[in-house]
Structures are given as C-alpha cells and as structure tokens.
Design a protein around this motif. Structure first.
Motif, PDB file in Angstrom:
ATOM      1  N   UNK A 150       0.916  -1.107  -0.055  1.00 53.99           N
ATOM      2  CA  UNK A 150      -0.085   0.056   0.009  1.00 53.99           C
ATOM      3  C   UNK A 150       0.818   1.255  -0.119  1.00 53.99           C
ATOM      4  N   UNK A 151       0.454   2.060  -0.805  1.00 59.21           N
ATOM      5  CA  UNK A 151       1.486   3.382  -1.032  1.00 59.21           C
ATOM      6  C   UNK A 151       0.580   4.631  -0.494  1.00 59.21           C
ATOM      7  N   UNK A 152      -0.787   4.390  -0.548  1.00 61.86           N
ATOM      8  CA  UNK A 152      -1.758   5.414   0.108  1.00 61.86           C
ATOM      9  C   UNK A 152      -2.597   4.733   1.013  1.00 61.86           C
ATOM     10  N   UNK A 153      -2.619   5.358   2.227  1.00 56.03           N
ATOM     11  CA  UNK A 153      -3.679   4.903   3.157  1.00 56.03           C
ATOM     12  C   UNK A 153      -3.970   6.311   3.780  1.00 56.03           C
ATOM     13  N   UNK A 154      -5.310   6.581   3.265  1.00 57.18           N
ATOM     14  CA  UNK A 154      -6.169   7.893   3.595  1.00 57.18           C
ATOM     15  C   UNK A 154      -7.492   7.406   4.563  1.00 57.18           C
ATOM     16  N   UNK A 155      -7.413   7.166   5.621  1.00 60.83           N
ATOM     17  CA  UNK A 155      -8.551   6.858   6.561  1.00 60.83           C
ATOM     18  C   UNK A 155      -8.700   5.441   6.117  1.00 60.83           C
ATOM     19  N   UNK A 156      -9.941   5.210   5.873  1.00 63.92           N
ATOM     20  CA  UNK A 156     -10.554   3.949   5.517  1.00 63.92           C
ATOM     21  C   UNK A 156     -10.235   3.461   3.948  1.00 63.92           C
ATOM     22  N   UNK A 157      -9.563   4.548   3.233  1.00 67.18           N
ATOM     23  CA  UNK A 157      -9.034   4.014   1.837  1.00 67.18           C
ATOM     24  C   UNK A 157      -7.687   3.766   1.733  1.00 67.18           C
ATOM     25  N   UNK A 158      -7.411   2.676   1.037  1.00 66.29           N
ATOM     26  CA  UNK A 158      -6.026   2.321   0.846  1.00 66.29           C
ATOM     27  C   UNK A 158      -5.741   2.096  -0.792  1.00 66.29           C
ATOM     28  N   UNK A 159      -4.567   2.637  -1.344  1.00 68.00           N
ATOM     29  CA  UNK A 159      -4.600   2.139  -2.744  1.00 68.00           C
ATOM     30  C   UNK A 159      -2.873   1.266  -2.924  1.00 68.00           C
ATOM     31  N   UNK A 160      -2.940   0.460  -3.512  1.00 72.69           N
ATOM     32  CA  UNK A 160      -1.444  -0.259  -3.748  1.00 72.69           C
ATOM     33  C   UNK A 160      -0.776   0.444  -4.875  1.00 72.69           C
ATOM     34  N   UNK A 161       0.519   0.219  -4.806  1.00 72.35           N
ATOM     35  CA  UNK A 161       1.535   0.719  -5.823  1.00 72.35           C
ATOM     36  C   UNK A 161       0.927   0.419  -7.162  1.00 72.35           C
ATOM     37  N   UNK A 162       0.374  -0.676  -7.450  1.00 71.24           N
ATOM     38  CA  UNK A 162       0.168  -1.402  -8.584  1.00 71.24           C
ATOM     39  C   UNK A 162      -1.078  -0.669  -9.187  1.00 71.24           C
ATOM     40  N   UNK A 163      -1.974  -0.661  -8.245  1.00 74.41           N
ATOM     41  CA  UNK A 163      -3.402   0.006  -8.613  1.00 74.41           C
ATOM     42  C   UNK A 163      -3.239   1.372  -8.773  1.00 74.41           C
ATOM     43  N   UNK A 164      -2.294   2.219  -8.267  1.00 74.06           N
ATOM     44  CA  UNK A 164      -1.954   3.613  -8.372  1.00 74.06           C
ATOM     45  C   UNK A 164      -1.362   3.644  -9.812  1.00 74.06           C
ATOM     46  N   UNK A 165      -0.377   2.762 -10.075  1.00 78.00           N
ATOM     47  CA  UNK A 165       0.365   2.836 -11.348  1.00 78.00           C
ATOM     48  C   UNK A 165      -0.618   2.788 -12.494  1.00 78.00           C
ATOM     49  N   UNK A 166      -1.547   1.744 -12.343  1.00 82.31           N
ATOM     50  CA  UNK A 166      -2.377   1.180 -13.470  1.00 82.31           C
ATOM     51  C   UNK A 166      -3.421   2.318 -13.641  1.00 82.31           C
ATOM     52  N   UNK A 167      -3.812   3.105 -12.588  1.00 84.39           N
ATOM     53  CA  UNK A 167      -4.680   4.324 -12.793  1.00 84.39           C
ATOM     54  C   UNK A 167      -4.258   5.589 -13.307  1.00 84.39           C
ATOM     55  N   UNK A 168      -2.986   5.774 -12.952  1.00 82.97           N
ATOM     56  CA  UNK A 168      -2.608   7.135 -13.436  1.00 82.97           C
ATOM     57  C   UNK A 168      -1.402   7.030 -14.511  1.00 82.97           C
ATOM     58  N   UNK A 169      -1.072   5.740 -14.969  1.00 81.89           N
ATOM     59  CA  UNK A 169      -0.141   5.782 -16.222  1.00 81.89           C
ATOM     60  C   UNK A 169      -1.011   6.292 -17.465  1.00 81.89           C
ATOM     61  N   UNK A 170      -0.245   6.440 -18.418  1.00 86.47           N
ATOM     62  CA  UNK A 170      -0.569   7.174 -19.828  1.00 86.47           C
ATOM     63  C   UNK A 170      -1.787   6.019 -20.151  1.00 86.47           C
ATOM     64  N   UNK A 171      -2.823   6.920 -20.538  1.00 85.80           N
ATOM     65  CA  UNK A 171      -4.172   6.182 -20.759  1.00 85.80           C
ATOM     66  C   UNK A 171      -4.605   4.896 -19.906  1.00 85.80           C
ATOM     67  N   UNK A 172      -4.300   5.324 -18.630  1.00 83.95           N
ATOM     68  CA  UNK A 172      -4.878   4.237 -17.458  1.00 83.95           C
ATOM     69  C   UNK A 172      -6.376   4.791 -16.977  1.00 83.95           C
ATOM     70  N   UNK A 173      -7.079   3.759 -16.701  1.00 81.68           N
ATOM     71  CA  UNK A 173      -8.499   4.288 -16.382  1.00 81.68           C
ATOM     72  C   UNK A 173      -8.540   4.079 -14.857  1.00 81.68           C
ATOM     73  N   UNK A 174      -9.032   5.262 -14.171  1.00 85.61           N
ATOM     74  CA  UNK A 174      -8.860   5.607 -12.911  1.00 85.61           C
ATOM     75  C   UNK A 174      -9.681   4.406 -12.206  1.00 85.61           C
TER      76      UNK A 174
END
Length: 285
Positions: free
Chosen positions: A62-86
């Motif tokens: 997990x690279x993001x932990x905001x309260x009850x939300x968390x995001x792994x490095x892989x999910x963040x990369x896939x969401x924010x890479x070029x032409x990645x769907x959030x």
C-alpha cells in the motif's frame, strides 16, 4: 414570498472591464515539479515491476492510506499511467483529497462515487447514503452538491465499458447540471442516466428536507460545456479536475494535452500528503 432568482450566466468580462494585468485568453498551465516527476516515475516503475513478477495477483504494498481508503502501488500505477483508467477506489481517494483541500467556509460538497452507483440503481436505503442526507448535515445550506458518476456506457463490457462524469446539484442557481468530458445531454444514454440521478436526488431530498426552504420543483436539467477528452481512458482524470475546479461560474480551462501533467500532479498530491499514513518514502526509494 421569495423574489424570483434569475439563472446566473457564466460571465466573460467585456474588454472595457478587463484588467490590463491579466491575460484572459491564457489558460492555466499544468506543470509538475522535478520531485513530482520523480515520484510519479517511481510509482509507475514499481507498479510495472510487480505486474511482471506477479501477472495475475496484485502483491504490491500500500502506497496510499487515507483513513478507510488504501491504494497499492500497482493499482495507483495502472490508474495514473498514460491512458490508464482510474479505478473506483483510487477515484474515492481523489474525491477525499478535493474535500480536504476546500476552504473551511466552502459551500461545495463532493460526494463519494459509490453514492452515484446506488442512486442509479435506485438503492436509496443504504445507511451511509441516508446518513449523509440527514437534516443535521444541512445540505440545504450548500451552494452545490456534486456526485461523480460511474456509468457503464457499453453493456457488452461490464468492467471496461465504464465512464466517469459529474452530476451537480447547483442549489445556488437552482438547476441540475451535467458535466461530461465525452458527451452532452443530446446523447440519449447521458440524458437517461442524468434523469435517474435527478429522480433519486429528489426522492432523498423529499424524505429528509421536505420542510426546507429549498424546493427542487423549479430545478431544470442543463448541460455545462466542459473540456473534452480525446480517448476513452481519461474520463476519471477529467472528472476529478472538473469537480475540483467547477464553481458554477468559470469552466476549468484545460485540454486533453494537459492530462499527462495532471496525472503526475494528482499522483504526487495523493502520495506526498500529510494525511497519507503509508510509508511511501521507504516503498518508493
């Protein structure tokens, strides 16, 4: 008796009233700092490495932990890479970040994206949804209540045929607004979806704010012309940028060419954040 409130227009100042010190034709320039570029590159690299090592299962940390939300490095990369769907949970982090950065006296509210899914399905009895509409939250004192909408626009693709857009209840100007970076209300599917959102919101409002001075009877449905995307993947980034910048007067001024820089900016803002409790510096070193 209340005086008739005329609809506000999106105003562009005439030349005689423009400041000589402001270039009104200049759009906002989205530039990312070198440290933000390095952080973004590290996220993309770590996400790609994990995908190569474990193609079928996300084993990244997990690279993001905001309260009850968390995001792994892989999910963040896939969401924010070029032409990645959030991804939807990454979208929730973005919405939470918008809310945290609003001034204390702001009369703008951005609801979680999961609420729009419930409202489109007319599932209006969820505890969390009802809790947010309680009279004690005084939603009738807000100027605008935004709902980022996750809509499936291609029924043949239940997972990949999704699209984000913004449904806004503009209480100040007494109208419902659609802000879509792909379509306008001339599109039948958007019109049907927007009217479902209107019906669900009206139902919730009548249940919790029947005695409020704010009546939705005269609220019409209108389209706001916002910047348009040029591919099917950038809708989440467009929706977050529009939700952050729309104040019912000036349309956020950016184009599809700005999206790569906005992706870097958002990634840096979500990760390098005082509210992020994940050990991201150790993870991304």
């Amino acid at each position: 008796m209340h005086p008739h409130q005329f609809e506000r227009r999106i105003i562009k100042r005439p030349p005689c009233k423009r400041s000589p010190f402001i270039d009104y034709n200049e759009k906002k320039v989205y530039m990312s700092k070198p440290e933000a570029n390095r952080l973004y590159a590290s996220v993309i690299l770590h996400g790609r490495i994990n995908e190569e090592e474990s193609p079928d299962v996300d084993t990244s940390v997990r690279v993001i932990e905001h309260g009850k939300y968390f995001v792994t490095v892989r999910d963040l990369a896939n969401s924010m890479k070029k032409e990645g769907f959030v991804l939807s949970h990454v979208m929730e982090v973005g919405i939470q970040n918008i809310m945290m950065n609003l001034p204390p006296d702001s009369k703008k509210l951005v609801m979680p994206v999961r609420f729009s899914v419930q409202m489109l399905n007319m599932e209006l009895n969820g505890k969390e949804l009802i809790s947010r509409f309680k009279k004690s939250n005084r939603l009738d004192r807000k100027d605008m209540i935004m709902f980022p909408v996750l809509e499936n626009i291609d029924k043949t693709k239940p997972k990949t045929g999704n699209h984000y857009w913004i449904f806004n209840v503009n209480i100040r100007d007494q109208c419902f607004e659609t802000l879509d970076s792909w379509r306008t209300l001339k599109n039948k599917s958007l019109d049907v979806c927007a009217r479902k959102m209107v019906a669900s919101f009206q139902s919730l409002w009548e249940e919790h704010y029947a005695s409020s001075r704010i009546s939705l009877d005269e609220f019409g449905l209108t389209n706001i012309d916002v910047p348009k995307q040029n591919n099917e993947f950038d809708c989440g980034v467009f929706a977050l940028t529009i939700a952050n910048g729309w104040e019912a007067r000036a349309v956020p001024n950016f184009t599809a060419d700005d999206i790569p820089s906005i992706r870097k900016h958002l990634t840096n803002m979500w990760v390098d954040n005082a509210n992020n409790t994940a050990p991201w510096k150790t993870i991304l070193k």
